[in-house]
Scaffold this active site. Structure first.
Site, PDB file in Angstrom:
ATOM      1  N   SER A  83       0.443  -8.985   1.375  1.00 32.84           N
ATOM      2  CA  SER A  83      -1.010  -9.029   1.484  1.00 32.84           C
ATOM      3  C   SER A  83      -1.365  -8.774   2.943  1.00 32.84           C
ATOM      4  O   SER A  83      -0.635  -9.218   3.847  1.00 32.84           O
ATOM      5  CB  SER A  83      -1.523 -10.416   1.086  1.00 32.84           C
ATOM      6  OG  SER A  83      -2.840 -10.614   1.563  1.00 32.84           O
ATOM      7  N   HIS A 142       0.839  -1.206   0.000  1.00 34.06           N
ATOM      8  CA  HIS A 142       0.000   0.000   0.000  1.00 34.06           C
ATOM      9  C   HIS A 142       0.871   1.252   0.000  1.00 34.06           C
ATOM     10  O   HIS A 142       0.553   2.247  -0.657  1.00 34.06           O
ATOM     11  CB  HIS A 142      -0.887   0.046   1.245  1.00 34.06           C
ATOM     12  CG  HIS A 142      -1.862  -1.086   1.365  1.00 34.06           C
ATOM     13  ND1 HIS A 142      -1.734  -2.076   2.307  1.00 34.06           N
ATOM     14  CD2 HIS A 142      -2.987  -1.379   0.671  1.00 34.06           C
ATOM     15  CE1 HIS A 142      -2.738  -2.927   2.199  1.00 34.06           C
ATOM     16  NE2 HIS A 142      -3.513  -2.539   1.212  1.00 34.06           N
ATOM     17  N   VAL A 149       4.406  -5.797  -4.815  1.00 30.38           N
ATOM     18  CA  VAL A 149       5.573  -5.708  -3.928  1.00 30.38           C
ATOM     19  C   VAL A 149       5.707  -7.047  -3.195  1.00 30.38           C
ATOM     20  O   VAL A 149       4.705  -7.613  -2.742  1.00 30.38           O
ATOM     21  CB  VAL A 149       5.409  -4.560  -2.909  1.00 30.38           C
ATOM     22  CG1 VAL A 149       6.619  -4.481  -1.978  1.00 30.38           C
ATOM     23  CG2 VAL A 149       5.225  -3.233  -3.634  1.00 30.38           C
ATOM     24  N   ARG A 153      -3.536 -10.215   4.376  1.00 30.06           N
ATOM     25  CA  ARG A 153      -3.872 -11.542   4.920  1.00 30.06           C
ATOM     26  C   ARG A 153      -2.631 -12.326   5.346  1.00 30.06           C
ATOM     27  O   ARG A 153      -2.767 -13.336   6.033  1.00 30.06           O
ATOM     28  CB  ARG A 153      -4.686 -12.346   3.915  1.00 30.06           C
ATOM     29  CG  ARG A 153      -6.067 -11.741   3.667  1.00 30.06           C
ATOM     30  CD  ARG A 153      -7.020 -12.655   2.920  1.00 30.06           C
ATOM     31  NE  ARG A 153      -8.389 -12.155   2.980  1.00 30.06           N
ATOM     32  CZ  ARG A 153      -8.987 -11.424   2.023  1.00 30.06           C
ATOM     33  NH1 ARG A 153      -8.325 -11.112   0.917  1.00 30.06           N
ATOM     34  NH2 ARG A 153     -10.226 -11.006   2.168  1.00 30.06           N
ATOM     35  N   GLY A 176      -2.974  -2.140  -6.972  1.00 29.81           N
ATOM     36  CA  GLY A 176      -1.876  -3.079  -7.116  1.00 29.81           C
ATOM     37  C   GLY A 176      -2.169  -4.139  -8.169  1.00 29.81           C
ATOM     38  O   GLY A 176      -3.305  -4.590  -8.314  1.00 29.81           O
ATOM     39  N   ARG A 177      -1.119  -4.541  -8.878  1.00 26.84           N
ATOM     40  CA  ARG A 177      -1.269  -5.615  -9.866  1.00 26.84           C
ATOM     41  C   ARG A 177      -1.405  -6.976  -9.202  1.00 26.84           C
ATOM     42  O   ARG A 177      -1.689  -7.960  -9.864  1.00 26.84           O
ATOM     43  CB  ARG A 177      -0.069  -5.622 -10.830  1.00 26.84           C
ATOM     44  CG  ARG A 177      -0.204  -4.569 -11.917  1.00 26.84           C
ATOM     45  CD  ARG A 177       1.053  -4.478 -12.751  1.00 26.84           C
ATOM     46  NE  ARG A 177       1.316  -5.656 -13.553  1.00 26.84           N
ATOM     47  CZ  ARG A 177       1.118  -5.737 -14.877  1.00 26.84           C
ATOM     48  NH1 ARG A 177       0.646  -4.697 -15.534  1.00 26.84           N
ATOM     49  NH2 ARG A 177       1.416  -6.827 -15.529  1.00 26.84           N
ATOM     50  N   LYS A 178      -1.190  -7.034  -7.872  1.00 25.85           N
ATOM     51  CA  LYS A 178      -1.378  -8.320  -7.199  1.00 25.85           C
ATOM     52  C   LYS A 178      -2.827  -8.774  -7.343  1.00 25.85           C
ATOM     53  O   LYS A 178      -3.109  -9.946  -7.508  1.00 25.85           O
ATOM     54  CB  LYS A 178      -1.002  -8.218  -5.729  1.00 25.85           C
ATOM     55  CG  LYS A 178      -0.965  -9.590  -5.114  1.00 25.85           C
ATOM     56  CD  LYS A 178      -0.872  -9.557  -3.632  1.00 25.85           C
ATOM     57  CE  LYS A 178      -1.681 -10.684  -3.078  1.00 25.85           C
ATOM     58  NZ  LYS A 178      -2.861 -10.200  -2.394  1.00 25.85           N
ATOM     59  N   ASP A 179      -3.747  -7.812  -7.260  1.00 29.61           N
ATOM     60  CA  ASP A 179      -5.161  -8.124  -7.521  1.00 29.61           C
ATOM     61  C   ASP A 179      -5.411  -7.827  -9.001  1.00 29.61           C
ATOM     62  O   ASP A 179      -6.075  -6.854  -9.357  1.00 29.61           O
ATOM     63  CB  ASP A 179      -6.062  -7.275  -6.617  1.00 29.61           C
ATOM     64  CG  ASP A 179      -5.826  -7.576  -5.155  1.00 29.61           C
ATOM     65  OD1 ASP A 179      -6.079  -8.712  -4.741  1.00 29.61           O
ATOM     66  OD2 ASP A 179      -5.356  -6.685  -4.427  1.00 29.61           O
TER      67      ASP A 179
HETATM   68  O1  PAF Z   1      -7.943  -3.993  -3.093  1.00 27.87           O
HETATM   69  C1  PAF Z   1      -8.590  -3.612  -2.098  1.00 27.87           C
HETATM   70  O2  PAF Z   1      -8.044  -3.327  -1.026  1.00 27.87           O
HETATM   71  C2  PAF Z   1     -10.095  -3.501  -2.188  1.00 27.87           C
HETATM   72  O3  PAF Z   1     -10.632  -4.513  -2.974  1.00 27.87           O
HETATM   73  C3  PAF Z   1     -10.571  -2.110  -2.659  1.00 27.87           C
HETATM   74  C4  PAF Z   1     -10.077  -1.804  -4.062  1.00 27.87           C
HETATM   75  C5  PAF Z   1     -10.066  -1.050  -1.709  1.00 27.87           C
HETATM   76  C6  PAF Z   1     -12.094  -2.052  -2.672  1.00 27.87           C
HETATM   77  O4  PAF Z   1     -12.627  -2.282  -1.408  1.00 27.87           O
END
Ligand code: PAF
Length: 292
Positions: A186, A38, A177, A188, A148-151
Site C-alpha cells: 500500500s 502498481h 501483492v 500508505r 488491485g483486489r486489495k481494494d
Molecule cells: O485505487 C486507487 O489508487 C484510487 O482509488 C483510484 C482507482 C486511482 C481512483 O482515484
C-alpha cells in the site's frame, strides 16, 4: 519511451491513435507513489494489451476532510522512472483543475455496494472514486482497466459503474501483492515506522486465521470473524471493521449466519494515524503466504 501527458485533448488523441492502428488499450488508474503492486497492475496490462497508459492523480474528492490528502506522497518523477522500463506507453498526470474544472456538477453515486465496509467509515469516499474513474474512463475510451483486489470493495463498485453506465471497458481485478512477510502493499505503508511493522502484520495474521478455520470446515460466520478479529484487535490501535460478506453483492453476514462456498473477509484498522485495509475471498484466494 513513456510519453507524459498533462493535457486532456492530447492524451485522448494518443489513446484514439493507438486504437486507430488496431492496438488494444490497457489503462491503469493510480494515485502515484507507485509500489510493486502498481507495477504488477502495469505488467499485467502490458501482457494483455498492446498499448498501456497509467494515470497518476491524487483525487481530492475521495479523501475526507480529516484524511491524508495533504500528506499523501506525490512522487511523479520516481513513478515515471518505474513505469518507463516496463514499457508503459503513456502517463497521464492531470491537474486537479483539469479533472474538476470550476463549476463542474456531476458526481457518480453508487448504491448499496458503497454502503458497507469502508463506505460506513469514509463518507463520500466511493462517490469520489466512482466519479474520478468515470471521468478518466471517459477520456481513455474503449480499454481494459486494471485494479488491485486489495481494494476489493472499490473493484466491485467500479465493475458496477462500468455496467450501469454502459462504459466500453473491460474491468480486470489483479491479485493483491504482498511483502515477503505477508503485509499487503500500500502507498500508505510508507507512513509506518519500522517498529510498527510487526503490529501491521496482525491484519494478514487475522486473514490466515480465518483461512485456516475455513479450510478445516468452519462455516459459522461468528467463529470465523472472531478468530480473525481477536488478532487484529490485539495489535492495532483502532479497528474500523472485520467483517464477512458475500463476495459479489457485498451483503454483510451476521455472526449467527453460516457461510457458503465463497466468503469475503475484509478489514480496516489503524496503526497510530495510518489506516490499513486487507481482504481475501475464502474458498477462492490462496492462503496469504509468509516466507519469513
Ligand atoms: O485505487 C486507487 O489508487 C484510487 O482509488 C483510484 C482507482 C486511482 C481512483 O482515484
Amino acid at each position: 519511451v513513456t510519453q507524459v501527458f498533462s493535457d486532456l485533448a492530447t492524451f485522448r488523441a494518443a489513446c484514439d491513435s493507438a486504437r486507430s492502428t488496431q492496438k488494444s488499450v490497457g489503462f491503469v488508474p493510480t494515485m502515484g507513489a507507485l509500489h510493486h503492486g502498481h507495477a504488477t497492475l502495469a505488467q499485467t496490462a502490458k501482457s494483455e494489451c498492446d498499448w498501456v497508459a497509467v494515470s497518476i492523480f491524487v483525487n481530492p474528492t475521495q479523501f475526507g476532510p480529516n484524511e491524508d490528502f495533504d500528506r499523501y506522497p506525490r512522487t511523479l518523477e520516481a513513478d515515471v522512472r518505474i513505469l518507463e522500463p516496463m514499457g508503459v506507453d503513456a502517463v497521464f498526470a492531470p491537474s486537479a483543475s483539469l479533472v474538476y474544472p470550476l463549476g463542474d456538477q456531476t458526481r457518480v453515486h453508487v448504491g448499496s455496494l458503497a454502503e458497507p465496509f469502508c463506505g460506513g467509515f469514509r463518507p463520500g469516499h466511493f462517490e469520489g472514486v466512482a466519479t474520478v474513474v468515470s471521468k478518466l474512463l471517459g477520456i481513455v475510451g474503449k480499454c481494459s482497466a486494471y485494479f488491485g483486489r486489495k481494494d476489493y470493495q472499490q473493484l466491485q463498485i467500479i465493475k458496477r459503474v462500468v455496467t450501469d453506465l454502459f462504459l466500453p471497458v473491460n474491468v480486470v481485478g489483479v491479485p493483491t501483492v504482498r511483502e515477503p512477510d505477508g503485509l499487503a502493499l500500500s502507498s500508505r505503508n510508507r507512513y509506518l515506522k519500522p517498529e510498527d511493522r510487526q503490529q501491521a502484520l496482525s491484519l494478514v495474521r487475522g486473514l490466515r486465521a480465518a483461512f485456516d478455520l475455513f479450510e478445516q470446515g468452519e462455516r459459522n460466520v461468528g467463529n470465523l470473524r472472531q478468530a480473525s478479529c481477536k488478532l487484529v484487535e490485539r495489535d492495532m490501535t483502532k479497528v474500523d471493521y472485520v467483517q464477512l460478506a458475500d463476495p459479489d453483492s457485498l451483503e454483510v453476514y451476521q455472526d449467527n449466519q453460516s457461510a457458503g462456498s465463497r466468503l469475503l473477509i475484509a478489514m480496516a484498522a489503524y496503526l497510530g494515524t495510518t489506516r490499513l485495509i486487507d481482504n481475501i475471498v475464502l474458498g477462492e484466494d490462496p492462503r496469504p503466504k509468509e516466507s519469513i
